[in-house]
Design an enzyme around this catalytic site. Sequence first.
Site, PDB file in Angstrom:
ATOM      1  N   TYR A  53       1.017  -1.227   0.049  1.00 37.70           N
ATOM      2  CA  TYR A  53      -0.053  -0.058  -0.024  1.00 37.70           C
ATOM      3  C   TYR A  53       1.022   1.142  -0.148  1.00 37.70           C
ATOM      4  CZ  TYR A  53      -4.135  -2.946   1.222  1.00 37.70           C
ATOM      5  OH  TYR A  53      -4.999  -3.705   1.355  1.00 37.70           O
ATOM      6  N   LEU A 213     -18.542  -1.865   1.125  1.00 39.95           N
ATOM      7  CA  LEU A 213     -19.319  -0.817   0.564  1.00 39.95           C
ATOM      8  C   LEU A 213     -18.919  -0.750  -0.971  1.00 39.95           C
ATOM      9  CD1 LEU A 213     -19.256   2.346   2.746  1.00 39.95           C
ATOM     10  CD2 LEU A 213     -20.931   0.436   2.668  1.00 39.95           C
ATOM     11  N   LYS A 221     -23.699   7.591  -4.127  1.00 45.18           N
ATOM     12  CA  LYS A 221     -23.187   8.895  -4.576  1.00 45.18           C
ATOM     13  C   LYS A 221     -22.953   8.841  -6.056  1.00 45.18           C
ATOM     14  CE  LYS A 221     -18.233   8.139  -3.143  1.00 45.18           C
ATOM     15  NZ  LYS A 221     -17.442   8.379  -2.342  1.00 45.18           N
TER      16      LYS A 221
END
Length: 331
Positions: A53, A213, A221
């Site tokens: 990451y 999600l 959105k």
Amino acid sequence: MKYTRFGRTGLHVSTLCLGTMTLGLQCDEVQSHAILDAAADGGIDFLDTADVYPLGGTQDTKGRTETIIGDWLSRKRHDFVLATKCVGEMGPKPWDKGMSRKHILDAVDGSLRRLKTDYIDLYQLHSYDPATPLDEALEALDTIIRSGKARYIGVSNWPAYKIARALGRAEARSLSRIDSVQPRYNLLFRSFERDTLPLCAEEQIAVIPYNPLAGGLLTGKHNRAAPPPEGTRFKLGSAGSRYQDRYWQEQAFDAVEALRSVAKEAGLSMSTMAMRWVLSNPAITSPIIGASRPDQLADSLAAAEQGPLSSDLKIRLDEITHSWRAVDVER
């Protein structure tokens, strides 16, 4: 924040885990520390990262997320359960990746340096490497446990049959056992309900799913008529195309619209409803949530406080998404 038992172990972790793959690219160090502060203020003391990451970065940025976390943890290391991962490519040499004994032992030392700690609570294999014998990888993980460099071990993105085989080989050879699994799981991707989640429930393996999600699509959105917005996971370097392949599809937007109507009727935000659906599965230990701003944690924190959905509402969501299967693209 509530706590839940970590599989069959004696460890207990917060109901939510903070994923950190946005830290260091989508978020600079100041913003990253603000997100970590907000998570801690909300009661999250379980952190998940990886040596490769931030997500969507380059060879030069790999390791930056662990460094940011290490700087933030400073003198409060004991207050957090810290998880990281290896297997991804960390350098130009052919042995700078994979599940070989050499790479795993090199990788854990690199993570310890960047995280500025002398132990990792949960050390995980980020993916499966078919080029390495399973026994070699399990022996390396056992060495890490016995040396005290890690407390528990886990895997991410492994199919159920590989997990089952690893359990059997560890038991047969008296090696340290896999105590957690990190699969992708959300309302738009439920494939692991067929085999991985039942296996984990039966074997008492902790499940810490990522993408609860769906990369942000389940927040409601995004607009299907417009291209993916800059600054979101759908436009984040090489990782952006992966997220578009997973979720940016007409059928997924159709499912989101149906879910939006249910959320409005239930008086819930899309994010809170989607997170509570994940928490409603008894096989789930602690979903991994992500954010690029501190305020984005609010809906997930509300979901943890409110707990699982009612059975009637869960059934309605199950029916909407039962036939929908997102593209199975590896993390």
